[in-house]
Scaffold this active site. Structure first.
Site, mmCIF file in Angstrom:
data_model
loop_
_atom_site.group_PDB
_atom_site.id
_atom_site.type_symbol
_atom_site.label_atom_id
_atom_site.label_comp_id
_atom_site.label_asym_id
_atom_site.label_seq_id
_atom_site.Cartn_x
_atom_site.Cartn_y
_atom_site.Cartn_z
ATOM 1 N N ASP A 512 25.975 -35.368 -6.764
ATOM 2 C CA ASP A 512 26.452 -34.095 -7.314
ATOM 3 C C ASP A 512 25.265 -33.140 -7.441
ATOM 4 O O ASP A 512 24.209 -33.511 -7.985
ATOM 5 C CB ASP A 512 27.095 -34.322 -8.682
ATOM 6 C CG ASP A 512 27.765 -33.053 -9.197
ATOM 7 O OD1 ASP A 512 28.929 -32.846 -8.849
ATOM 8 O OD2 ASP A 512 27.119 -32.298 -9.935
ATOM 9 N N GLU A 556 30.823 -29.313 -5.059
ATOM 10 C CA GLU A 556 29.414 -29.604 -4.850
ATOM 11 C C GLU A 556 29.133 -31.106 -4.851
ATOM 12 O O GLU A 556 27.985 -31.520 -5.004
ATOM 13 C CB GLU A 556 28.575 -28.901 -5.932
ATOM 14 C CG GLU A 556 28.766 -29.437 -7.340
ATOM 15 C CD GLU A 556 29.893 -28.717 -8.076
ATOM 16 O OE1 GLU A 556 29.872 -28.749 -9.305
ATOM 17 O OE2 GLU A 556 30.765 -28.135 -7.427
#
Length: 660
Positions: A512, A556
């Site tokens: 992440d 993301e």
């Protein structure tokens, strides 16, 4: 016309062999042409209809999968919200902080209801500098507040902002609701100003479908409300609601909801992939409530979304409804009516059935065109044969005729270039002229044959290239160019099964990008897209084994499947990924590290028993959550004890990476 010609010839009593032969030629070729035309008509009709069916099945299957993606994303978003809510709610040590958050965020109005404090929706900061722009809430005055309700309202508010802001501009809103008639919502409208609990327009949450159906549903079972017309957005909407786990009293403590606009779905539905066809969407209930049908759009709107196949007595749709109710999600069936071929299938992740109607009338021009070609060829054949027979019989030259016929058989049988030395090309009569004409015709036919073969090869190559490109696009993330979520799900399931068969360990790595929302806010979404592409390139470069898969998991977040990788190797890989991203020195002013970094969650498992790949996915997600909660730019693996953490803020400077 043929009987009239025969009668005329009979009355004239032709005496020459040419005339008598021509009568036989006309009869024979006429009968052959009629038979060939009839056979061609039925063969072409079957072939064209079979092609239409195949194309209809393929295009409908692709459309079903494509239209299911946003609903799957919403369900995944609900599950993430509910799991984080329940994990936090179970932590007793966090409850005093939740009560403090409630007192900071909410205040009581004169009518006894509670809403967020003035200015919070507009972006005012709390004492701890937190902001909750576009986040509002309301709590009904008729249920007294308890500490438990305060804790859940505060948690719903903070998590609602987290998940609502992460999906901004993709869905209309996101909100978490407690059963005591209170909810916090992230949307462009301040709910505290929109609703009142007094007077004739008093807000009664219990009358809303998503409320009473949502809390009555099974935990984690998403319900879709009936479609409704939203005047504020001038759009058809549906609400997706997913309840969390139930408490000791049998009631769910929280309900995750998203209001989903249907404008884009209806716009795409109005333009089917096959030109000339149309699409209908209806609910999989016994009445077949219509979600979209261009022919009955006004009736749907006037009925406020309650018009159905049964209520409108759409007899042609009854077979579609009966077939759709029997289908499993994602499966497709073809229904043939008197005037249409219809592909019917359930849109995955929804309670809706899609029907793509292809009118049979669209096939008629192609069938008639093919029939006309056959008839034209028959007439041409008739004229050529009459000319040949007449020339031969007039001159009564059997040997040149035999040579010519022999040459014709060679050309027709082998398709190769003809040897002209055996033809009477030097003859100065009609036979010689026919031989020369035939030789030229054979050359033209051969040339046309070669051109046709070349064209077929070119078209076949183009089709194969298009198919490969289409297959690649279906499993590739459009932004980053790496594998997409669909490809990741397939590979993870496949590697999990393979690990079971061979007893090999399997590693899943979740990555992440840290503070990515802040990155987007600082540099803009276009720079954010470039950042994601660079991170994807780094991850793909680092994962250089042939069997490893790097995929974009969503937003993301990236996911890496590493087969035959044990915990020690997986830990090393996680460190290298963090170090590689930080070494790229992508500027990030909003990060304490000044550069873009990533948090990494690693899970390693040996697939066995009846467990599914959800186990390793859940473990990796939990490890990622811990990595983020421990300061980010960090790697955690499963639930192992933490190793000593190197000093922050720069991994590159310290040369060490912390791992749990």
């Amino acid at each position: 016309m043929l009987p009239l010609l025969l009668e005329k010839l009979r009355k004239n009593r032709p005496q020459s062999i040419v005339s008598r032969s021509l009568i036989l030629v006309v009869i024979r070729i006429g009968l052959v042409s009629l038979a060939a035309g009839a056979v061609s008509y039925f063969v072409n009709a079957y072939s064209i209809e079979d092609g239409v069916r195949r194309q209809l099945l393929l295009s409908t299957e692709q459309k079903l999968q494509r239209e299911s993606l946003p609903f799957k994303e919403i369900k995944d978003l609900h599950l993430s919200f509910l799991r984080e809510f329940e994990e936090t709610y179970r932590e007793e040590a966090l409850k005093p902080g939740l009560l403090q958050d409630f007192n900071r965020i909410f205040y009581r109005q004169p009518d006894g209801s509670y809403v967020q404090r003035p200015g919070l929706y507009e972006g005012a900061r709390l004492p701890d500098e937190r902001q909750f722009s576009m986040m509002s809430a309301t709590y009904a005055p008729d249920v007294p507040l308890t500490d438990d309700i305060r804790e859940r309202m505060a948690l719903s508010y903070t998590l609602g902002f987290k998940y609502g802001s992460s999906t901004k501009n993709r869905f209309f809103n996101f909100y978490g609701m407690v059963p005591e008639k209170g909810f916090s919502i992230y949307q462009p409208v301040d709910v505290a100003k929109a609703y009142t609990y007094t007077g004739s327009d008093a807000f009664k949450l219990e009358t809303y479908e998503f409320y009473y159906r949502g809390f009555a549903a099974r935990p984690y079972d998403t319900i879709f409300t009936s479609v409704y017309w939203d005047h504020s957005n001038n759009d058809w909407m549906t609400t997706l609601a997913t309840p969390g786990r139930r408490g000791a009293d049998g009631k769910s403590r929280i309900l995750a909801c998203v209001d989903f606009p249907l404008k884009d779905l209806m716009r795409r539905t109005a333009k089917p992939a096959i030109q000339g066809s149309k699409t209908t969407i209806f609910q999989n209930d016994p009445t077949g409530i219509l979600i979209f049908d261009a022919d009955h759009a006004e009736q749907i709107k006037q009925s406020q979304g309650t018009a159905s196949i049964r209520s409108l007595a759409l007899g042609d749709y009854y077979p579609l409804l009966d077939t759709g109710l029997k289908l499993d999600s994602g499966r497709i069936a073809l229904v043939t009516t008197e005037s249409e071929i219809v592909a019917v299938g359930m849109i995955p992740e929804t309670p809706w059935i899609m029907a793509v109607h292809y009118p049979k009338a669209l096939m008629h021009p192609a069938i008639v065109e093919n029939l006309a070609i056959v008839i034209a060829l028959g007439l041409i054949t008739l004229l050529v044969e009459i000319f040949v027979i007449r020339s031969i019989l007039q001159n009564q030259v059997a040997i040149p005729l035999a040579r010519l016929m022999h040459a014709m058989r060679i050309v027709g049988r082998s398709g190769q270039r003809m040897d002209h030395s055996d033809l009477p090309l030097q003859a100065e009569d009609e036979i010689g002229e026919l031989a020369r004409e035939f030789a030229g015709m054979a050359e033209r036919v051969q040339h046309s044959h070669e051109q046709l073969e070349t064209l077929v090869q070119e078209r076949t190559s183009e089709l194969e290239t298009s198919n490969r490109r289409l297959l690649q696009m279906s499993v590739t993330d459009e932004l980053t160019g790496i594998a997409n979520r669909r490809r990741f799900d397939d590979v993870l399931a496949s590697e999990w099964k393979r690990g079971k068969r061979h007893g090999e360990e399997l590693t899943l790595i979740m990555v992440d990008v840290d503070w990515f929302k802040d990155y987007n806010d600082r540099y803009g979404h276009q720079a954010g897209d470039i950042c994601l592409r660079r991170v994807a390139e780094i991850l793909k470069r680092e994962m250089h084994r042939a069997g490893d898969l790097v995929a974009r998991y969503g937003g993301e977040e990236f996911a890496i499947v590493a087969p035959a990788t044990d915990a020690k190797a997986a830990l090393k890989v996680g460190r290298e990924l963090c170090a590689a991203v930080e070494a790229a020195r992508i500027p990030h002013d909003k990060s304490p590290y000044s550069y873009v970094t990533v948090s990494v969650g690693v899970a390693t498992a040996n697939p066995a028993g009846d467990d599914s790949s959800d186990v390793i996915l859940r473990n990796a997600d939990q490890a990622l959550y811990r990595a983020k909660s421990q300061g980010r730019n960090h790697v955690c693996i499963n639930a192992e004890p933490s190793l000593p953490r190197a000093p922050a803020p720069s991994m590159a400077a310290s040369g060490e990476l912390d791992v749990e």
